[in-house]
Design a protein around this motif. Structure first.
Motif, PDB file in Angstrom:
ATOM      1  N   LEU A 110       0.835  -1.194   0.000  1.00 42.51           N
ATOM      2  CA  LEU A 110       0.000   0.000   0.000  1.00 42.51           C
ATOM      3  C   LEU A 110       0.872   1.247   0.000  1.00 42.51           C
ATOM      4  CD1 LEU A 110      -2.757  -1.047   2.566  1.00 42.51           C
ATOM      5  CD2 LEU A 110      -2.623  -1.490   0.112  1.00 42.51           C
ATOM      6  N   GLU A 111       0.437   2.248  -0.743  1.00 42.83           N
ATOM      7  CA  GLU A 111       1.159   3.520  -0.829  1.00 42.83           C
ATOM      8  C   GLU A 111       0.466   4.535   0.064  1.00 42.83           C
ATOM      9  OE1 GLU A 111       3.932   3.730  -2.336  1.00 42.83           O
ATOM     10  OE2 GLU A 111       3.898   1.845  -3.438  1.00 42.83           O
ATOM     11  N   PHE A 112       1.232   5.156   0.963  1.00 45.78           N
ATOM     12  CA  PHE A 112       0.652   6.069   1.938  1.00 45.78           C
ATOM     13  C   PHE A 112       0.975   7.534   1.650  1.00 45.78           C
ATOM     14  CE2 PHE A 112       0.710   2.009   4.040  1.00 45.78           C
ATOM     15  CZ  PHE A 112      -0.478   1.987   4.740  1.00 45.78           C
ATOM     16  N   GLY A 113       1.629   7.823   0.517  1.00 46.19           N
ATOM     17  CA  GLY A 113       1.947   9.202   0.180  1.00 46.19           C
ATOM     18  C   GLY A 113       0.749   9.954  -0.370  1.00 46.19           C
ATOM     19  N   ASP A 114       0.922  11.275  -0.522  1.00 50.27           N
ATOM     20  CA  ASP A 114      -0.134  12.112  -1.081  1.00 50.27           C
ATOM     21  C   ASP A 114      -0.282  11.848  -2.576  1.00 50.27           C
ATOM     22  OD1 ASP A 114      -0.621  13.228   1.359  1.00 50.27           O
ATOM     23  OD2 ASP A 114       0.529  15.058   0.989  1.00 50.27           O
ATOM     24  N   ASN A 115      -1.468  12.132  -3.064  1.00 49.91           N
ATOM     25  CA  ASN A 115      -1.749  12.046  -4.491  1.00 49.91           C
ATOM     26  C   ASN A 115      -1.394  13.378  -5.148  1.00 49.91           C
ATOM     27  OD1 ASN A 115      -4.391  12.397  -6.657  1.00 49.91           O
ATOM     28  ND2 ASN A 115      -3.064  10.632  -6.838  1.00 49.91           N
ATOM     29  N   ALA A 116      -0.543  13.341  -6.171  1.00 51.93           N
ATOM     30  CA  ALA A 116      -0.070  14.570  -6.817  1.00 51.93           C
ATOM     31  C   ALA A 116      -1.221  15.296  -7.513  1.00 51.93           C
ATOM     32  CB  ALA A 116       1.024  14.241  -7.819  1.00 51.93           C
ATOM     33  N   PRO A 117      -1.167  16.640  -7.543  1.00 47.89           N
ATOM     34  CA  PRO A 117      -2.232  17.405  -8.215  1.00 47.89           C
ATOM     35  C   PRO A 117      -2.120  17.303  -9.729  1.00 47.89           C
ATOM     36  CG  PRO A 117      -0.507  18.889  -7.477  1.00 47.89           C
ATOM     37  CD  PRO A 117      -0.138  17.532  -6.958  1.00 47.89           C
ATOM     38  N   VAL A 132      -7.487  -3.421  -6.141  1.00 45.16           N
ATOM     39  CA  VAL A 132      -7.202  -2.697  -4.906  1.00 45.16           C
ATOM     40  C   VAL A 132      -6.994  -1.228  -5.238  1.00 45.16           C
ATOM     41  CG1 VAL A 132      -5.737  -2.559  -2.861  1.00 45.16           C
ATOM     42  CG2 VAL A 132      -6.117  -4.771  -3.973  1.00 45.16           C
ATOM     43  N   PHE A 133      -7.801  -0.351  -4.625  1.00 45.45           N
ATOM     44  CA  PHE A 133      -7.738   1.082  -4.866  1.00 45.45           C
ATOM     45  C   PHE A 133      -7.228   1.803  -3.624  1.00 45.45           C
ATOM     46  CE2 PHE A 133     -11.104  -0.492  -7.580  1.00 45.45           C
ATOM     47  CZ  PHE A 133     -10.927   0.190  -8.776  1.00 45.45           C
ATOM     48  N   ALA A 134      -6.438   2.863  -3.856  1.00 46.73           N
ATOM     49  CA  ALA A 134      -6.135   3.828  -2.799  1.00 46.73           C
ATOM     50  C   ALA A 134      -7.024   5.044  -3.034  1.00 46.73           C
ATOM     51  CB  ALA A 134      -4.671   4.235  -2.844  1.00 46.73           C
ATOM     52  N   ARG A 135      -7.765   5.483  -2.012  1.00 45.52           N
ATOM     53  CA  ARG A 135      -8.677   6.620  -2.132  1.00 45.52           C
ATOM     54  C   ARG A 135      -8.054   7.849  -1.482  1.00 45.52           C
ATOM     55  NH1 ARG A 135     -12.330   6.167   1.086  1.00 45.52           N
ATOM     56  NH2 ARG A 135     -12.019   4.106   2.021  1.00 45.52           N
ATOM     57  N   TYR A 136      -8.246   9.013  -2.132  1.00 39.87           N
ATOM     58  CA  TYR A 136      -7.644  10.260  -1.663  1.00 39.87           C
ATOM     59  C   TYR A 136      -8.724  11.312  -1.431  1.00 39.87           C
ATOM     60  CZ  TYR A 136      -3.396   7.988  -3.284  1.00 39.87           C
ATOM     61  OH  TYR A 136      -2.368   7.087  -3.465  1.00 39.87           O
ATOM     62  N   SER A 137      -8.355  12.319  -0.643  1.00 42.62           N
ATOM     63  CA  SER A 137      -9.310  13.352  -0.257  1.00 42.62           C
ATOM     64  C   SER A 137      -9.727  14.234  -1.418  1.00 42.62           C
ATOM     65  CB  SER A 137      -8.714  14.222   0.862  1.00 42.62           C
ATOM     66  OG  SER A 137      -7.495  14.821   0.435  1.00 42.62           O
ATOM     67  N   GLY A 192      -4.091  15.399  -2.918  1.00 44.75           N
ATOM     68  CA  GLY A 192      -4.992  14.567  -2.131  1.00 44.75           C
ATOM     69  C   GLY A 192      -4.267  13.821  -1.028  1.00 44.75           C
ATOM     70  N   ARG A 193      -4.881  13.797   0.137  1.00 45.03           N
ATOM     71  CA  ARG A 193      -4.367  12.986   1.246  1.00 45.03           C
ATOM     72  C   ARG A 193      -5.039  11.623   1.225  1.00 45.03           C
ATOM     73  NH1 ARG A 193      -6.026  17.585   3.379  1.00 45.03           N
ATOM     74  NH2 ARG A 193      -7.746  16.508   4.440  1.00 45.03           N
ATOM     75  N   LEU A 194      -4.292  10.615   1.594  1.00 51.68           N
ATOM     76  CA  LEU A 194      -4.833   9.270   1.622  1.00 51.68           C
ATOM     77  C   LEU A 194      -5.946   9.161   2.661  1.00 51.68           C
ATOM     78  CD1 LEU A 194      -4.482   6.325   0.556  1.00 51.68           C
ATOM     79  CD2 LEU A 194      -3.026   5.939   2.547  1.00 51.68           C
ATOM     80  N   THR A 195      -7.094   8.639   2.241  1.00 49.37           N
ATOM     81  CA  THR A 195      -8.211   8.470   3.163  1.00 49.37           C
ATOM     82  C   THR A 195      -8.547   7.002   3.416  1.00 49.37           C
ATOM     83  OG1 THR A 195      -9.809   8.650   1.337  1.00 49.37           O
ATOM     84  CG2 THR A 195      -9.227  10.678   2.509  1.00 49.37           C
ATOM     85  N   GLY A 196      -8.079   6.105   2.569  1.00 52.45           N
ATOM     86  CA  GLY A 196      -8.368   4.698   2.804  1.00 52.45           C
ATOM     87  C   GLY A 196      -8.124   3.862   1.575  1.00 52.45           C
ATOM     88  N   PHE A 197      -8.422   2.575   1.724  1.00 50.42           N
ATOM     89  CA  PHE A 197      -8.232   1.615   0.642  1.00 50.42           C
ATOM     90  C   PHE A 197      -9.524   0.837   0.429  1.00 50.42           C
ATOM     91  CE2 PHE A 197      -4.116   2.283   2.639  1.00 50.42           C
ATOM     92  CZ  PHE A 197      -3.311   2.572   1.550  1.00 50.42           C
ATOM     93  N   ASP A 198      -9.762   0.456  -0.812  1.00 50.52           N
ATOM     94  CA  ASP A 198     -10.940  -0.328  -1.167  1.00 50.52           C
ATOM     95  C   ASP A 198     -10.516  -1.483  -2.061  1.00 50.52           C
ATOM     96  OD1 ASP A 198     -12.988   1.095   0.148  1.00 50.52           O
ATOM     97  OD2 ASP A 198     -12.999   2.609  -1.425  1.00 50.52           O
ATOM     98  N   VAL A 199     -11.267  -2.562  -1.988  1.00 53.51           N
ATOM     99  CA  VAL A 199     -11.086  -3.698  -2.883  1.00 53.51           C
ATOM    100  C   VAL A 199     -12.440  -4.010  -3.501  1.00 53.51           C
ATOM    101  CG1 VAL A 199     -10.271  -6.067  -3.132  1.00 53.51           C
ATOM    102  CG2 VAL A 199      -9.271  -4.588  -1.366  1.00 53.51           C
ATOM    103  N   ASP A 200     -12.544  -3.978  -4.823  1.00 57.64           N
ATOM    104  CA  ASP A 200     -13.837  -4.259  -5.438  1.00 57.64           C
ATOM    105  C   ASP A 200     -14.008  -5.770  -5.618  1.00 57.64           C
ATOM    106  OD1 ASP A 200     -12.497  -5.076  -7.726  1.00 57.64           O
ATOM    107  OD2 ASP A 200     -13.046  -3.335  -8.923  1.00 57.64           O
ATOM    108  N   GLN A 201     -15.161  -6.175  -6.129  1.00 56.87           N
ATOM    109  CA  GLN A 201     -15.481  -7.603  -6.184  1.00 56.87           C
ATOM    110  C   GLN A 201     -14.628  -8.364  -7.188  1.00 56.87           C
ATOM    111  OE1 GLN A 201     -19.542  -8.183  -7.316  1.00 56.87           O
ATOM    112  NE2 GLN A 201     -19.322  -7.222  -9.313  1.00 56.87           N
TER     113      GLN A 201
END
Length: 453
Positions: A147-154, A350-355, A337-346
């Motif tokens: 998992l990547e915990f860095g910010d998402n670039a603009p 695996v997605f990293a979600r950002y603010s 964007g700041r990391l807000t969490g992770f999701d896994v679809d069906q």
């Protein structure tokens, strides 16, 4: 011989009790598959013996097989808790070795890898392009999921979609002399008919407000002899960013004349140069002057050059009826964007979600299956190892072939039916008592023979 038969029955009943007890003990074990004791009768045959008069020699434990039926999925609040709804196994990397599990209790270690409680790494297909959502996967290799915990670039705004309706019978604004106004002054609302704004972003993620102003053009001098009239279907639109330095002259491309036909649709034969590309020179005309650019990048040049031109799609502008409305005004840029969490679809992605509303793909969970899952070797800790009897593993995407789908935020419970196991416990106990009675009866017969005088 009766002692041996009874003893084999006791051993079989004890094995049945052990298997049943193990099932009951693991009722709350995630991903556990219940076992079944399978017995076989024993016959001692000699060469030339007559089978129809042969008496059995007891019973033996033939096999202890696991039942890979689906367990109930229990939902949790942890997005890294994964359950397989259907066939298949999660693939784990254990210091270069490979094992398989149905238990999806995953967590993150200090290095960002997704692991189970034993520190074994969850295996995924790596994305061909990281950090984006429109990517494919390298299904020819398996990697540890990290998992990547860095910010998402603009990303700078490159395009704006504008869809709105301008009032068909709007009157042209007039100046103090009664003549139609031809130049929009953003500081004077009497010089335009309508305006609407959208937040756009420069290449450093700084939000800036872009406003579109609409002016209905007209003719006439405003006198009785020459009254003001609307120019049929002709408007002037002006795009402006906030922060324009006083005294600076906007680029000429920021103003455009647009025309509508008699049906109220944009007349593309008169409205040329679409999509409209107004230019905003952030380096000299706007504050803050932070060294950023805006607009799309000209990739035909080496190296690619920022244009500062924002492509505005106005093809969906209309001129209907008597009501001004905005149905769409959107853009494609975003801030940091700041990391807000992770999701896994069906399907296991695996997605990293950002603010900032963006998401990035980190991998796709790989599943494995076997022709004969009952041939897998039990390793303990909810893991299995492949064997010759199980066959070679086949790997694939969740939801494809005979593989199940992934349920994020859920865990597969043990497939143990507790009521059934309690009944089996009683049955095994009765069997044990009955075989003990066989030995007791044989002992009494033997004692009777010994006592014959």
């Amino acid at each position: 011989m009766p002692f041996r038969i009874g003893l084999s029955g006791l051993q079989a009943a004890a094995a049945d009790l052990q298997v049943t007890g193990n099932n009951i003990a693991n009722t709350a074990t995630v991903g556990f598959k219940q076992s079944r004791a399978e017995f076989a009768d024993v016959y001692a045959q000699a060469y030339g013996g007559i089978s129809k008069t042969a008496i059995g020699s007891g019973v033996r434990l033939g096999a202890t097989t696991q039942q890979f039926s689906q367990g109930n999925i229990e939902y949790t609040e942890n997005s890294l808790d994964l359950a397989i709804n259907g066939q298949g196994f999660f693939v784990l990397n254990d210091d270069g070795g490979r094992s398989y599990t149905r238990a999806g209790q995953f967590q993150v270690d200090r290095d960002g890898f997704v692991v189970n409680s034993n520190g074994q790494h969850l295996q995924v297909y790596p994305p061909n392009e990281t950090g984006v959502t429109d990517t494919t996967f390298n299904t020819g290799t398996l990697d540890d999921l990290k998992l990547e915990f860095g910010d998402n670039a603009p990303a700078a705004t490159e395009s704006v979609d504008a869809a709105m309706n301008l009032v068909s019978d709007a009157m042209p604004p007039v100046d103090s002399k009664g003549a139609p106004i031809t130049v929009i002054d953003v500081d004077d609302p009497n010089t335009f008919n309508y305006s609407t704004s959208v937040t756009v972003y420069d290449s450093l993620g700084t939000p800036r407000t872009m406003t579109l102003y609409y002016l209905k053009l007209g003719t006439g001098t405003g006198t009785v002899a020459d009254p003001v009239k609307s120019t049929p279907g002709e408007w002037k639109v002006y795009a402006e960013l906030d922060g324009l330095i006083p005294g600076k002259t906007p680029d000429a491309s920021q103003t455009k004349n647009i025309f509508f036909d008699s049906n109220g649709n944009l007349d593309t034969t008169k409205t040329t140069g679409l999509p409209w590309k107004p230019k905003f020179d952030l380096a000299t005309n706007y504050l803050p002057n932070n060294g950023a650019t805006i607009g799309y990048v000209d990739t035909t040049k080496t190296p690619p050059v920022p244009t500062n031109e924002v492509s505005i799609d106005i093809a969906d502008l209309t001129q209907y009826g008597t009501k001004y409305s905005v149905s769409d005004l959107s853009q494609d840029g975003f801030t940091t964007g700041r990391l807000t969490g992770f999701d896994v679809d069906q399907t296991g992605v695996v997605f990293a979600r950002y603010s900032n509303g963006q998401s990035g793909i980190l991998g796709k969970v790989a599943l494995a299956n076997f022709k004969n899952p009952q041939g897998l070797q039990q390793l303990g800790d909810n893991n299995w190892a492949e064997t010759f009897a199980a066959g070679d593993p086949t790997f694939g995407d969740p939801g494809t072939s005979n593989l199940g789908l992934i349920q994020s935020g859920g865990l597969e419970a043990a497939n143990v039916d507790l009521a059934e196991e309690l009944v089996s416990l009683i049955t095994a106990q009765r069997n044990y008592q009955a075989n003990a009675q066989t030995i007791s009866t044989a002992d009494q017969i033997t004692q009777t023979i010994i006592n014959i005088r």
